[in-house]
Design a protein around this motif. Structure first.
Motif, PDB file in Angstrom:
ATOM      1  N   ASP A  84       0.823  -1.206   0.000  1.00 27.00           N
ATOM      2  CA  ASP A  84       0.000   0.000   0.000  1.00 27.00           C
ATOM      3  C   ASP A  84       0.861   1.262   0.000  1.00 27.00           C
ATOM      4  O   ASP A  84       0.473   2.290  -0.567  1.00 27.00           O
ATOM      5  CB  ASP A  84      -0.941   0.007   1.212  1.00 27.00           C
ATOM      6  CG  ASP A  84      -2.028  -1.055   1.116  1.00 27.00           C
ATOM      7  OD1 ASP A  84      -2.197  -1.638   0.023  1.00 27.00           O
ATOM      8  OD2 ASP A  84      -2.705  -1.314   2.131  1.00 27.00           O
ATOM      9  N   THR A  85       2.034   1.194   0.626  1.00 24.72           N
ATOM     10  CA  THR A  85       2.967   2.327   0.592  1.00 24.72           C
ATOM     11  C   THR A  85       3.551   2.490  -0.807  1.00 24.72           C
ATOM     12  O   THR A  85       3.612   3.604  -1.349  1.00 24.72           O
ATOM     13  CB  THR A  85       4.098   2.116   1.619  1.00 24.72           C
ATOM     14  OG1 THR A  85       3.528   1.941   2.934  1.00 24.72           O
ATOM     15  CG2 THR A  85       5.045   3.311   1.636  1.00 24.72           C
ATOM     16  N   ALA A  86       3.957   1.382  -1.405  1.00 21.81           N
ATOM     17  CA  ALA A  86       4.530   1.422  -2.755  1.00 21.81           C
ATOM     18  C   ALA A  86       3.530   1.936  -3.773  1.00 21.81           C
ATOM     19  O   ALA A  86       3.898   2.647  -4.727  1.00 21.81           O
ATOM     20  CB  ALA A  86       5.022   0.030  -3.149  1.00 21.81           C
ATOM     21  N   ALA A  87       2.256   1.593  -3.590  1.00 20.17           N
ATOM     22  CA  ALA A  87       1.231   1.940  -4.583  1.00 20.17           C
ATOM     23  C   ALA A  87       1.144   3.443  -4.808  1.00 20.17           C
ATOM     24  O   ALA A  87       0.926   3.902  -5.944  1.00 20.17           O
ATOM     25  CB  ALA A  87      -0.128   1.390  -4.146  1.00 20.17           C
ATOM     26  N   LYS A  88       1.308   4.217  -3.749  1.00 20.54           N
ATOM     27  CA  LYS A  88       1.204   5.677  -3.886  1.00 20.54           C
ATOM     28  C   LYS A  88       2.314   6.232  -4.770  1.00 20.54           C
ATOM     29  O   LYS A  88       2.107   7.180  -5.537  1.00 20.54           O
ATOM     30  CB  LYS A  88       1.249   6.339  -2.503  1.00 20.54           C
ATOM     31  CG  LYS A  88       0.072   5.994  -1.607  1.00 20.54           C
ATOM     32  CD  LYS A  88      -1.228   6.512  -2.200  1.00 20.54           C
ATOM     33  CE  LYS A  88      -2.402   6.280  -1.262  1.00 20.54           C
ATOM     34  NZ  LYS A  88      -3.683   6.747  -1.844  1.00 20.54           N
TER      35      LYS A  88
END
Length: 220
Positions: free
Chosen positions: A66-70
């Motif tokens: 979820d952090t990488a997705a941003k």
């Protein structure tokens, strides 16, 4: 290889168990509202610093993905997941606080505090085991960059202990070797440069955007 390679390691945003001071390991409590805000702030800032990464890798744990997705939403590079980039496995200690562990396993907690590298919980890993798999995973990322001949830039999203252990490896500190390095903050960046057969730690635990300082006791 003719060009240099840059590898950025990014810790995930703040999770619920980070806030509660619980061992997390390979279970996942999800990003907090602040953690999601950190990930968005990080993505905005880091996409200006590194707008064109050649590859982006991530652990498959939800708080990391979820952090990488941003970030990848902004740079348009697909994420390649590798479970070997996961946080250290703490077995059945996942969800415990340090106080819980001290009460149930005082001998192990005391030995670990004295520097022993003992697996936490049933099914857990040692730091040395975690370091071996994380270093191997980063090696595979480097292989991808090397195949390009001109080198390039990789961004890897992972957790706190993998970053500490990878930095210890790059610094040539015998395994596991991480104890001399502070726990990385949420959404901080650690950067390695590889060129001419040499590896260098360019920066460690660098805050790109506002982040909550990491609790030294917690397992990310």
């Amino acid at each position: 290889m003719s060009g240099q390679m840059i590898v950025h390691l990014v810790r995930h945003g703040e999770s619920l168990w980070n806030v509660e001071g619980r061992y997390q390991g390979q279970q996942d409590s999800g990003l907090t509202e602040d953690g999601r805000a950190q990930a968005a702030q990080f993505a905005a800032a880091f996409s200006r610093e590194v707008p064109h990464p050649d590859v982006v890798f991530s652990s498959d744990l939800p708080r990391v993905r979820d952090t990488a997705a941003k970030y990848v939403e902004r740079v348009g590079v697909p994420v390649r997941e590798d479970e070997a980039l996961r946080e250290m496995n703490v077995g059945d200690w996942a969800g415990m606080t340090l106080e819980d562990a001290e009460e149930k396993y005082p001998e192990i907690v005391t030995a670990v505090a004295a520097g022993a590298d003992i697996a936490r919980g049933v099914g857990g890993e040692t730091f040395a085991q975690t370091r071996e798999r994380v270093v191997s995973a980063i090696g595979r990322v480097v292989d991808v960059l090397e195949s390009r001949e001109e080198g390039g830039i990789a961004v890897i999203f992972t957790s706190g202990n993998p970053i500490r252990l990878a930095a210890a490896h790059m610094l040539g500190i015998p395994s596991p070797g991480h104890m001399v390095l502070g726990a990385p903050d949420n959404c901080s960046v650690t950067t390695f440069r590889l060129r001419d057969g040499r590896s260098e730690v360019v920066r460690y635990n660098h805050d790109i955007a506002q982040a909550r300082p990491a609790d030294q006791r917690e397992i990310s």
